[in-house]
Design an enzyme around this catalytic site. Structure first.
Site, PDB file in Angstrom:
ATOM      1  CD  GLN A 129      -3.642  -4.352   6.378  1.00  0.00           C
ATOM      2  OE1 GLN A 129      -3.753  -3.438   5.754  1.00  0.00           O
ATOM      3  NE2 GLN A 129      -4.117  -5.702   6.050  1.00  0.00           N
ATOM      4  CE  LYS A 144      -3.791  -2.298   2.206  1.00  0.00           C
ATOM      5  NZ  LYS A 144      -4.260  -2.859   3.383  1.00  0.00           N
ATOM      6  CG  ASP A 199     -10.341  -0.413   4.725  1.00  0.00           C
ATOM      7  OD1 ASP A 199     -10.194  -1.009   3.598  1.00  0.00           O
ATOM      8  OD2 ASP A 199      -9.650  -0.567   5.892  1.00  0.00           O
TER       9      ASP A 199
HETATM   10  N1  GUN Z   1      -6.681  -6.926   5.717  1.00  0.00           N
HETATM   11  C1  GUN Z   1      -6.812  -7.819   4.801  1.00  0.00           C
HETATM   12  N2  GUN Z   1      -7.678  -6.916   3.756  1.00  0.00           N
HETATM   13  C2  GUN Z   1      -7.706  -5.790   4.285  1.00  0.00           C
HETATM   14  C3  GUN Z   1      -8.630  -4.222   3.953  1.00  0.00           C
HETATM   15  O1  GUN Z   1      -8.921  -4.477   2.689  1.00  0.00           O
HETATM   16  N3  GUN Z   1      -8.759  -3.390   4.665  1.00  0.00           N
HETATM   17  C4  GUN Z   1      -8.167  -3.320   5.806  1.00  0.00           C
HETATM   18  N4  GUN Z   1      -8.444  -2.328   6.767  1.00  0.00           N
HETATM   19  N5  GUN Z   1      -7.438  -4.423   6.480  1.00  0.00           N
HETATM   20  C5  GUN Z   1      -7.252  -5.633   5.608  1.00  0.00           C
END
Ligand code: GUN
Length: 296
Positions: free
Chosen positions: A98, A54, A121
């Site tokens: 996350q 990311k 998200d």
């Molecule tokens: N962990 C795995 N995929 C995601 C996601 O799309 N967003 C977040 N915040 N955590 C994750």
């Protein structure tokens, strides 16, 4: 017959390029730099890889990336204080915590502390409610990516029968809401659905998001249907580690009209849509027009 393979890797590269072009314009014309803050608590190896990717993608499209790595023992009060700080920071337009969080932290409480306008998200309860009532919201990244690919392939989705297999809050439920928003006739199926094969076989659009390796086979696919495979399952076959989706690719591809592969289908779209959402949040925060084709 052979299905058209929907190339998520190329599609995601195009989304990132469009985001980057918009970011460059924002910088030049408005002096605004969109910023994404990612919070990682603990040392989960898979999460560390996601967060690294990311960060790299955020920088690559010209945005500011703010990484906050906290120890696995971080208390709730400390984490909430960081979110409050990011909520108040005008350089931060998107905040992502996350998941999964270490067990002692209440994920719902933490996610719902994020300013909904910065919730890239789309997990905040306000955004869930806005999406469910057809109002402007931040939309979860994976379903948004699926929707973009479906719109690109079909043009208009109105009137099509869509079956979403899986009822998670992160993919299944928001995917169904988005398809409903585009006037599909939507069924949500899941592991307890009776006659799952028959239900799936009615689908013009079949989205598999159950987390079970190769559960959807060719006999469950309507000839000519579009199959979107959200699954990412690590399995061992012939003594080798392998990544497979929730769809049995070879049998489904022999029947479908179009299909996303694993890897290289939905997966790359998730981070691309996270960047698109960050750009959207930045435009909204500054009262500027939203980027075209990058929102629901
Ligand atoms: N962990 C795995 N995929 C995601 C996601 O799309 N967003 C977040 N915040 N955590 C994750």
């Amino acid at each position: 017959m052979g299905a058209k393979v929907i190339d998520g890797k190329a599609f995601a590269a195009d989304v990132r390029a469009r985001v980057a072009a918009h970011v460059a314009r924002l910088k030049e014309e408005q002096g605004i730099v969109p910023g994404l803050a990612v919070v990682l608590v603990g040392e989960d190896p898979a999460s560390q890889v996601y967060v690294r990717n990311k960060h790299a993608s955020t920088i690559e499209v010209g945005m500011a990336s703010f990484e906050h790595r906290l120890s696995a023992e971080t208390g709730e009060a400390e984490l909430l204080a960081l979110i409050d700080k990011l909520n108040a920071d005008p350089a931060v337009h998107g905040i992502l915590v996350q998941l999964p969080l270490p067990g002692h932290l209440n994920s719902e409480l933490v996610i719902n502390r994020i300013d909904p306008a910065k919730d890239v998200d789309g997990f905040h309860i306000s955004n869930v409610g806005l999406l469910g009532t057809g109002q402007k919201s931040m939309v979860p990244c994976t379903p948004l990516g699926c929707l973009m690919m479906l719109r690109d392939h079909h043009g208009k989705l109105a009137g099509l029968n869509a079956v979403v297999v899986g009822r998670s809050n992160i993919v299944g439920k928001p995917m169904a809401q988005l398809l409903l928003g585009d006037s599909c006739t939507v069924t949500i199926a899941h592991s307890r659905t009776k006659d799952l094969a028959e239900v799936c076989k009615r689908a013009d659009i079949l989205v598999a998001a159950v987390g079970r390796p190769e559960m959807i086979t060719g006999e469950m696919v309507k000839p000519g249907a579009t199959v979107i495979d959200v699954g990412i399952n690590r399995i061992e076959r012939d003594g080798k580690a392998k990544l497979v989706g929730d769809v049995h690719y070879d049998s489904a591809a022999a029947v479908a009209g179009a299909i996303t592969p694993v890897p290289g289908g939905v997966g790359p779209m998730t981070i691309a849509c996270l960047l698109a959402n960050t750009l959207t949040a930045c435009c909204r925060a500054n009262g500027l027009p939203e980027p075209e084709g990058l929102t629901a």
